[in-house]
Design a protein around this motif. Structure first.
Motif, PDB file in Angstrom:
ATOM      1  N   MET A 160      10.824  10.641   9.115  1.00 52.07           N
ATOM      2  CA  MET A 160      11.281  11.158   7.290  1.00 52.07           C
ATOM      3  C   MET A 160      10.046  10.499   6.769  1.00 52.07           C
ATOM      4  N   LYS A 161       9.843   8.358   6.725  1.00 56.63           N
ATOM      5  CA  LYS A 161       8.823   7.853   6.064  1.00 56.63           C
ATOM      6  C   LYS A 161       7.863   8.509   6.184  1.00 56.63           C
ATOM      7  N   GLU A 162       6.751   8.732   6.971  1.00 54.34           N
ATOM      8  CA  GLU A 162       5.668  10.040   6.535  1.00 54.34           C
ATOM      9  C   GLU A 162       6.092  10.690   6.004  1.00 54.34           C
ATOM     10  N   ARG A 163       6.949  11.632   5.940  1.00 54.43           N
ATOM     11  CA  ARG A 163       6.535  12.955   5.281  1.00 54.43           C
ATOM     12  C   ARG A 163       7.808  12.372   3.824  1.00 54.43           C
ATOM     13  N   THR A 164       8.477  11.367   3.160  1.00 55.14           N
ATOM     14  CA  THR A 164       9.139  11.354   2.330  1.00 55.14           C
ATOM     15  C   THR A 164       8.724  10.756   1.010  1.00 55.14           C
ATOM     16  N   LEU A 165       8.363  11.151  -0.135  1.00 61.65           N
ATOM     17  CA  LEU A 165       8.535  10.433  -1.220  1.00 61.65           C
ATOM     18  C   LEU A 165       9.137   9.936  -2.322  1.00 61.65           C
ATOM     19  N   ILE A 166       9.633   8.654  -1.812  1.00 63.40           N
ATOM     20  CA  ILE A 166      10.730   7.939  -2.837  1.00 63.40           C
ATOM     21  C   ILE A 166      10.287   7.849  -4.107  1.00 63.40           C
TER      22      ILE A 166
ATOM     23  N   GLU B  73       0.729  -1.400   0.383  1.00 59.73           N
ATOM     24  CA  GLU B  73       0.280  -0.301  -0.101  1.00 59.73           C
ATOM     25  C   GLU B  73       0.951   0.943  -0.131  1.00 59.73           C
ATOM     26  N   ASN B  74       1.834   1.351   0.329  1.00 59.57           N
ATOM     27  CA  ASN B  74       2.616   2.394  -0.026  1.00 59.57           C
ATOM     28  C   ASN B  74       3.446   2.829  -1.281  1.00 59.57           C
ATOM     29  N   ALA B  75       3.303   1.346  -2.360  1.00 57.19           N
ATOM     30  CA  ALA B  75       4.393   0.935  -3.496  1.00 57.19           C
ATOM     31  C   ALA B  75       3.249   2.177  -4.667  1.00 57.19           C
ATOM     32  N   ILE B  76       3.969   2.712  -5.454  1.00 54.59           N
ATOM     33  CA  ILE B  76       2.746   3.295  -6.160  1.00 54.59           C
ATOM     34  C   ILE B  76       3.835   3.233  -7.845  1.00 54.59           C
ATOM     35  N   ILE B  77       3.284   2.974  -8.477  1.00 52.58           N
ATOM     36  CA  ILE B  77       3.518   2.429 -10.212  1.00 52.58           C
ATOM     37  C   ILE B  77       3.385   3.564 -11.149  1.00 52.58           C
ATOM     38  N   ALA B  78       3.967   4.080 -12.126  1.00 50.68           N
ATOM     39  CA  ALA B  78       3.770   5.405 -12.792  1.00 50.68           C
ATOM     40  C   ALA B  78       4.656   5.403 -14.308  1.00 50.68           C
ATOM     41  N   PRO B  79       4.433   5.545 -15.600  1.00 51.96           N
ATOM     42  CA  PRO B  79       4.722   5.662 -16.515  1.00 51.96           C
ATOM     43  C   PRO B  79       5.991   5.743 -16.510  1.00 51.96           C
TER      44      PRO B  79
ATOM     45  N   ILE C  14       0.384   8.369  -0.699  1.00 51.05           N
ATOM     46  CA  ILE C  14       0.133   7.505  -2.292  1.00 51.05           C
ATOM     47  C   ILE C  14      -1.696   7.240  -2.443  1.00 51.05           C
ATOM     48  N   ASP C  15      -2.069   7.497  -2.598  1.00 49.36           N
ATOM     49  CA  ASP C  15      -3.563   7.624  -2.208  1.00 49.36           C
ATOM     50  C   ASP C  15      -4.275   8.428  -3.251  1.00 49.36           C
ATOM     51  N   LYS C  16      -3.646   9.769  -2.898  1.00 53.88           N
ATOM     52  CA  LYS C  16      -3.578  11.001  -4.106  1.00 53.88           C
ATOM     53  C   LYS C  16      -3.038  10.470  -4.876  1.00 53.88           C
ATOM     54  N   ILE C  17      -1.692  10.037  -5.412  1.00 53.50           N
ATOM     55  CA  ILE C  17      -0.936   9.869  -6.739  1.00 53.50           C
ATOM     56  C   ILE C  17      -1.907   8.374  -7.576  1.00 53.50           C
ATOM     57  N   GLY C  18      -2.512   7.683  -6.828  1.00 57.82           N
ATOM     58  CA  GLY C  18      -3.195   6.965  -6.963  1.00 57.82           C
ATOM     59  C   GLY C  18      -4.246   7.440  -8.008  1.00 57.82           C
ATOM     60  N   LYS C  19      -4.986   8.204  -7.205  1.00 58.87           N
ATOM     61  CA  LYS C  19      -5.824   9.877  -8.111  1.00 58.87           C
ATOM     62  C   LYS C  19      -5.622  10.364  -8.839  1.00 58.87           C
ATOM     63  N   LEU C  20      -4.345  10.894  -9.300  1.00 58.99           N
ATOM     64  CA  LEU C  20      -3.929  11.704  -9.927  1.00 58.99           C
ATOM     65  C   LEU C  20      -3.542  10.250 -11.468  1.00 58.99           C
ATOM     66  N   ILE C  21      -3.379   9.486 -11.680  1.00 57.78           N
ATOM     67  CA  ILE C  21      -2.994   8.748 -12.167  1.00 57.78           C
ATOM     68  C   ILE C  21      -4.191   8.371 -13.030  1.00 57.78           C
TER      69      ILE C  21
ATOM     70  N   ARG D 169       9.295   3.110 -20.441  1.00 59.27           N
ATOM     71  CA  ARG D 169       8.369   4.134 -19.610  1.00 59.27           C
ATOM     72  C   ARG D 169       7.884   3.350 -18.434  1.00 59.27           C
ATOM     73  N   ILE D 170       8.828   3.578 -17.282  1.00 63.29           N
ATOM     74  CA  ILE D 170       7.604   2.645 -16.060  1.00 63.29           C
ATOM     75  C   ILE D 170       8.617   3.011 -15.053  1.00 63.29           C
ATOM     76  N   GLY D 171       8.415   4.378 -13.952  1.00 67.43           N
ATOM     77  CA  GLY D 171       8.935   4.424 -12.172  1.00 67.43           C
ATOM     78  C   GLY D 171       7.504   3.633 -11.602  1.00 67.43           C
ATOM     79  N   PHE D 172       8.492   3.406 -10.224  1.00 69.31           N
ATOM     80  CA  PHE D 172       8.073   3.297  -9.419  1.00 69.31           C
ATOM     81  C   PHE D 172       7.908   4.215  -8.190  1.00 69.31           C
ATOM     82  N   GLY D 173       7.329   4.522  -6.840  1.00 64.89           N
ATOM     83  CA  GLY D 173       8.259   5.617  -5.579  1.00 64.89           C
ATOM     84  C   GLY D 173       7.432   4.896  -4.253  1.00 64.89           C
ATOM     85  N   ALA D 174       8.061   5.103  -3.586  1.00 66.55           N
ATOM     86  CA  ALA D 174       7.513   5.336  -2.048  1.00 66.55           C
ATOM     87  C   ALA D 174       6.905   6.276  -1.531  1.00 66.55           C
ATOM     88  N   GLY D 175       5.884   6.053  -0.363  1.00 67.40           N
ATOM     89  CA  GLY D 175       5.543   7.015   0.589  1.00 67.40           C
ATOM     90  C   GLY D 175       4.271   6.353   1.195  1.00 67.40           C
TER      91      GLY D 175
END
Length: 407
Positions: free
Chosen positions: A223-229, A91-97, A254-261, A243-249
């Motif tokens: 810092m885990k609570e305020r950092t987007l890796i 749930e802390n991980a996110i995938i993007a193009p 992460i939920d908000k970034i998911g909505k933006l995707i 075209r694939i990147g990934f992150g954690a936060g």
């Protein structure tokens, strides 16, 4: 027809202007060695390619969940937990193009119209461009050469106020090849907690280091609570075109970034995600092979470039770039700045590099002149390129200046 006023602030990347010129010269039949663009000259690992092909053959070509397929998010969480020494779940991980979209989404989620965001200069030019697009105030900070291009926490504190919402850091760093020290990270964490702002930690070169430790600020207490890796498969696994990147936060971010995707690209291509699963599961040997080869290239560039009269560079600690001081070379050649030196090398020596302003505006006219050389090229081409540089500088020198005369 009218355009949004925001568009006036949206910049391109000067690096691609250089690439276009390189391609034009090559079409004219000119021999140009490009040490400009930061793209690995390695091929995507065969097993990763097979995984992508297998996914297509299995008809995994439809939509996927916006944050990414569960399997890849789980692998990403395992990878981040092990490499950054901080516990993450799927749930802390996110995938993007790509990693760029994650910079875009992260800033969009964190900033308001009156926000201030600090970012490194020199640095990845997209930072400043996106901050301005979102009508925030870009606040560049320097990376002092005398400190090995490490961040100066005192400067960060001096540029922080109640409007600061984001600090962007990048380690290993493009274009200098530096790595942020653990001591600096500790101080940056303290400042972030004091002023209660976000950290975007661009770690796309995390695996590409040459002996020293690379630490993630997310591993520090609180810092885990305020950092987007932000990370990417492009550099580490030679997957730029996938075209694939990934992150954690933190999950809320992460939920908000998911909505933006969801509201922009819907999802990352499904079959590339299955290839990325294979990369994370089996890529250790490939990564090590790449690092070993890049280290040899790093040593070659450092050794030979410092033999060129008027050029001096520090030994890169990570990434695949050498950031060279060419102030004296410009003086020897009667050139005004690094931009002119870049043109001289391209048209006289047939070598493409990037100059300081490709990585953000200079702080003052008193700054030293720099170029970035990418060693994501073969040792043979690197040697040929530096020999060309050495020869043309010697042939066109208008005087002799000792290194002791450097300002």
């Amino acid at each position: 027809m009218k355009f949004s006023p925001r568009m006036k602030n949206l910049k391109s990347e000067k690096a691609f202007d250089v690439l276009e010129e390189v391609n034009s010269l090559r079409e004219e039949g000119k021999d140009v060695i490009s040490l400009a663009i930061g793209e690995p000259d390695f091929n995507t690992p065969e097993n990763v390619k097979r995984a992508g092909i297998k996914a297509i053959e299995a008809n995994k070509t439809g939509y996927s969940p916006s944050p990414g397929i569960t399997e890849l998010r789980e692998e990403a969480a395992k990878y981040f937990s092990a490499s950054r020494e901080v516990s993450f779940s799927a749930e802390n991980a996110i995938i993007a193009p790509g990693a760029k979209p994650l910079i875009f989404y992260g800033l969009l989620a964190m900033m308001g119209p009156d926000s201030e965001a600090a970012y490194p200069s020199p640095g990845f030019p997209v930072y400043e461009s996106i901050i301005e697009l979102f009508e925030g105030k870009p606040v560049p900070y320097s990376l002092p050469a005398e400190e090995g291009f490490d961040i100066d926490p005192d400067e960060i504190r001096s540029k922080t106020n109640e409007k600061t919402d984001v600090l962007i850091i990048n380690s290993p760093h493009n274009p200098t090849g530096s790595v942020i020290s653990k001591e600096s990270l500790v101080e940056l964490a303290e400042i972030a907690e004091e002023y209660d702002y976000w950290i975007i930690s661009d770690e796309v070169y995390f695996e590409l280091s040459y002996g020293g430790d690379v630490d993630s600020i997310a591993s520090l207490p609180g810092m885990k609570e305020r950092t987007l890796i932000i990370d990417s498969f492009s550099k580490t696994y030679a997957m730029t075109g996938w075209r694939i990147g990934f992150g954690a936060g933190p999950r809320q971010l992460i939920d908000k970034i998911g909505k933006l995707i969801t509201n922009s690209v819907s999802c990352t291509a499904t079959f590339t995600q299955h290839a990325a699963v294979e990369a994370l599961r089996s890529g250790g040997q490939f990564r090590q092979k790449m690092v070993d080869e890049l280290k040899e290239r790093r040593d070659l560039v450092y050794r030979e470039l410092n033999k060129v009269e008027g050029i001096e560079c520090q030994k890169p600690e990570g990434a695949f770039y050498a950031y060279a001081d060419v102030t004296e070379a410009c003086e020897l050649l009667g050139l005004e700045n690094a931009a002119e030196f870049q043109k001289f090398l391209l048209h006289e020596a047939g070598v493409a590099v990037l100059y300081r302003e490709c990585f953000g505006s200079r702080f003052s006219d008193e700054e030293e002149e720099y170029i970035r050389i990418s060693f994501a090229n073969s040792q043979e081409n690197i040697s040929r390129a530096i020999n060309r540089i050495r020869k043309k500088v010697a042939e066109n020198s208008k005087g002799i200046l000792s290194r002791s005369s450097r300002r």
